[in-house]
Design a protein around this motif. Structure first.
Motif, PDB file in Angstrom:
ATOM      1  N   VAL A  31       0.867  -1.179   0.000  1.00  0.00           N
ATOM      2  CA  VAL A  31       0.000   0.000   0.000  1.00  0.00           C
ATOM      3  C   VAL A  31       0.906   1.231   0.000  1.00  0.00           C
ATOM      4  N   PHE A  32       0.440   2.310  -0.609  1.00  0.00           N
ATOM      5  CA  PHE A  32       1.211   3.542  -0.687  1.00  0.00           C
ATOM      6  C   PHE A  32       1.646   3.962   0.728  1.00  0.00           C
ATOM      7  N   PRO A  33       2.947   4.243   0.944  1.00  0.00           N
ATOM      8  CA  PRO A  33       3.500   4.469   2.282  1.00  0.00           C
ATOM      9  C   PRO A  33       2.775   5.463   3.189  1.00  0.00           C
ATOM     10  N   PRO A  34       2.209   6.576   2.702  1.00  0.00           N
ATOM     11  CA  PRO A  34       1.496   7.445   3.650  1.00  0.00           C
ATOM     12  C   PRO A  34       0.314   6.733   4.336  1.00  0.00           C
ATOM     13  N   MET A  35      -0.372   5.843   3.614  1.00  0.00           N
ATOM     14  CA  MET A  35      -1.460   5.085   4.226  1.00  0.00           C
ATOM     15  C   MET A  35      -0.898   4.075   5.219  1.00  0.00           C
ATOM     16  N   GLU A  36       0.194   3.431   4.865  1.00  0.00           N
ATOM     17  CA  GLU A  36       0.830   2.476   5.773  1.00  0.00           C
ATOM     18  C   GLU A  36       1.252   3.172   7.066  1.00  0.00           C
ATOM     19  N   ASP A  37       1.822   4.355   6.941  1.00  0.00           N
ATOM     20  CA  ASP A  37       2.227   5.132   8.117  1.00  0.00           C
ATOM     21  C   ASP A  37       1.010   5.462   8.984  1.00  0.00           C
ATOM     22  N   PHE A  38      -0.071   5.906   8.362  1.00  0.00           N
ATOM     23  CA  PHE A  38      -1.302   6.236   9.079  1.00  0.00           C
ATOM     24  C   PHE A  38      -1.826   5.022   9.844  1.00  0.00           C
ATOM     25  N   LEU A  39      -1.882   3.879   9.182  1.00  0.00           N
ATOM     26  CA  LEU A  39      -2.391   2.658   9.821  1.00  0.00           C
ATOM     27  C   LEU A  39      -1.484   2.197  10.958  1.00  0.00           C
ATOM     28  N   ASN A  40      -0.181   2.345  10.792  1.00  0.00           N
ATOM     29  CA  ASN A  40       0.746   2.007  11.879  1.00  0.00           C
ATOM     30  C   ASN A  40       0.506   2.897  13.092  1.00  0.00           C
ATOM     31  N   ARG A  41       0.259   4.168  12.860  1.00  0.00           N
ATOM     32  CA  ARG A  41      -0.012   5.085  13.966  1.00  0.00           C
ATOM     33  C   ARG A  41      -1.314   4.722  14.672  1.00  0.00           C
ATOM     34  N   LEU A  42      -2.340   4.352  13.890  1.00  0.00           N
ATOM     35  CA  LEU A  42      -3.594   3.921  14.508  1.00  0.00           C
ATOM     36  C   LEU A  42      -3.374   2.672  15.353  1.00  0.00           C
ATOM     37  N   SER A  43      -2.602   1.738  14.829  1.00  0.00           N
ATOM     38  CA  SER A  43      -2.311   0.501  15.548  1.00  0.00           C
ATOM     39  C   SER A  43      -1.579   0.781  16.864  1.00  0.00           C
ATOM     40  N   HIS A  44      -0.628   1.692  16.837  1.00  0.00           N
ATOM     41  CA  HIS A  44       0.120   2.046  18.049  1.00  0.00           C
ATOM     42  C   HIS A  44      -0.793   2.626  19.123  1.00  0.00           C
ATOM     43  N   LYS A  45      -1.884   3.257  18.697  1.00  0.00           N
ATOM     44  CA  LYS A  45      -2.826   3.864  19.640  1.00  0.00           C
ATOM     45  C   LYS A  45      -4.033   2.969  19.903  1.00  0.00           C
ATOM     46  N   ALA A  46      -3.954   1.685  19.510  1.00  0.00           N
ATOM     47  CA  ALA A  46      -4.999   0.687  19.778  1.00  0.00           C
ATOM     48  C   ALA A  46      -6.349   1.063  19.155  1.00  0.00           C
ATOM     49  N   PHE A  47      -6.321   1.508  17.911  1.00  0.00           N
ATOM     50  CA  PHE A  47      -7.535   1.872  17.180  1.00  0.00           C
ATOM     51  C   PHE A  47      -8.545   0.739  17.249  1.00  0.00           C
ATOM     52  N   GLN A  48      -9.810   1.088  17.555  1.00  0.00           N
ATOM     53  CA  GLN A  48     -10.848   0.069  17.702  1.00  0.00           C
ATOM     54  C   GLN A  48     -12.244   0.673  17.676  1.00  0.00           C
ATOM     55  N   LYS A  49     -13.242  -0.207  17.654  1.00  0.00           N
ATOM     56  CA  LYS A  49     -14.660   0.153  17.751  1.00  0.00           C
ATOM     57  C   LYS A  49     -15.111   1.119  16.661  1.00  0.00           C
ATOM     58  N   ARG A  50     -14.740   0.828  15.417  1.00  0.00           N
ATOM     59  CA  ARG A  50     -15.130   1.675  14.301  1.00  0.00           C
ATOM     60  C   ARG A  50     -15.589   0.807  13.124  1.00  0.00           C
ATOM     61  N   ALA A  51     -16.372   1.412  12.243  1.00  0.00           N
ATOM     62  CA  ALA A  51     -16.721   0.802  10.956  1.00  0.00           C
ATOM     63  C   ALA A  51     -15.734   1.340   9.933  1.00  0.00           C
ATOM     64  N   VAL A  52     -15.218   0.443   9.087  1.00  0.00           N
ATOM     65  CA  VAL A  52     -14.199   0.827   8.112  1.00  0.00           C
ATOM     66  C   VAL A  52     -14.585   0.324   6.727  1.00  0.00           C
ATOM     67  N   ALA A  53     -14.441   1.207   5.742  1.00  0.00           N
ATOM     68  CA  ALA A  53     -14.685   0.860   4.343  1.00  0.00           C
ATOM     69  C   ALA A  53     -13.403   1.114   3.550  1.00  0.00           C
ATOM     70  N   LEU A  54     -13.191   0.314   2.512  1.00  0.00           N
ATOM     71  CA  LEU A  54     -11.964   0.411   1.722  1.00  0.00           C
ATOM     72  C   LEU A  54     -12.242   0.771   0.270  1.00  0.00           C
ATOM     73  N   ILE A  55     -11.426   1.684  -0.234  1.00  0.00           N
ATOM     74  CA  ILE A  55     -11.370   1.994  -1.658  1.00  0.00           C
ATOM     75  C   ILE A  55      -9.925   1.754  -2.060  1.00  0.00           C
ATOM     76  N   GLU A  56      -9.718   0.783  -2.949  1.00  0.00           N
ATOM     77  CA  GLU A  56      -8.345   0.491  -3.364  1.00  0.00           C
ATOM     78  C   GLU A  56      -8.176   0.774  -4.842  1.00  0.00           C
ATOM     79  N   ASN A  57      -6.982   1.229  -5.207  1.00  0.00           N
ATOM     80  CA  ASN A  57      -6.689   1.545  -6.591  1.00  0.00           C
ATOM     81  C   ASN A  57      -5.446   0.777  -7.021  1.00  0.00           C
ATOM     82  N   GLY A  58      -5.575   0.037  -8.089  1.00  0.00           N
ATOM     83  CA  GLY A  58      -4.441  -0.703  -8.632  1.00  0.00           C
ATOM     84  C   GLY A  58      -4.796  -1.238 -10.003  1.00  0.00           C
ATOM     85  N   SER A  59      -3.959  -0.963 -10.964  1.00  0.00           N
ATOM     86  CA  SER A  59      -4.323  -1.333 -12.327  1.00  0.00           C
ATOM     87  C   SER A  59      -3.942  -2.765 -12.692  1.00  0.00           C
ATOM     88  N   TRP A  60      -2.798  -3.247 -12.277  1.00  0.00           N
ATOM     89  CA  TRP A  60      -2.419  -4.599 -12.692  1.00  0.00           C
ATOM     90  C   TRP A  60      -2.214  -5.557 -11.532  1.00  0.00           C
TER      91      TRP A  60
END
Length: 170
Positions: free
Chosen positions: A93-122
């Motif tokens: 995944v593009f590194p800024p998103m990876e960084d964001f998710l790592n930060r959420l993980s460090h803060k024990a992100f929880q109790k949310r609904a999550v939806a994904l939009i992914e972009n990739g051509s091949w």
């Protein structure tokens, strides 16, 4: 050492502590966070913001490649729902998103609904990587159907974004 000694308005601060320590969202709303390489993923995320607002949602948008990361993390905890829009990048995944998710993980992100939009051509990998990173989080409700973009939005993707917005609004 740890900050000011609070002597007034203690009920306000205790209420904030109870909310934050229980990981309860402060507001019923949606943070749409995107990490776009050339702008097409951002366009999809902005379209999602437009659709959600048209349905009456309280929505905040952040571009993880340009906006303040601390504010993005704060908003992820503030709102009850999160839409993650990211491009695939080097079989991940593009590194800024990876960084964001790592930060959420460090803060024990929880109790949310999550939806994904992914972009990739091949070799679209962003959705799988994001879902894998969120597996460690407690009480995350992942919307079953991510929106998969092949470089730029298609007419079918617009319909899928609308369906995703409907599901988030339930």
């Amino acid at each position: 050492l740890h900050g000011p000694v609070l002597k007034e308005n203690l009920g306000f601060y205790i209420d904030k502590y109870m909310t934050w320590s229980s990981y309860t969202p402060e507001e019923d709303g949606v943070l749409v966070a995107c990490a776009s390489i050339h702008g097409n993923t951002r366009a999809a995320a902005e379209k999602m913001v437009e659709i959600l607002k048209s349905k009456g949602a309280d929505v905040v948008f952040t571009d993880l490649t340009r906006d303040d990361m601390a504010e993005a993390v704060s908003n992820a905890f503030r709102y009850s729902k999160l839409v993650l829009a990211a491009a695939s990048y080097d079989a991940g995944v593009f590194p800024p998103m990876e960084d964001f998710l790592n930060r959420l993980s460090h803060k024990a992100f929880q109790k949310r609904a999550v939806a994904l939009i992914e972009n990739g051509s091949w070799a679209s990998t962003a959705g799988k990587v994001i879902a894998g990173m969120l597996e460690k989080s407690k009480n995350i409700t992942m919307l079953e159907k991510p929106v998969k973009i092949m470089s730029s939005l298609s007419e079918e993707n617009l319909k899928e974004l609308d369906e995703m917005a409907e599901e988030l609004m339930k």
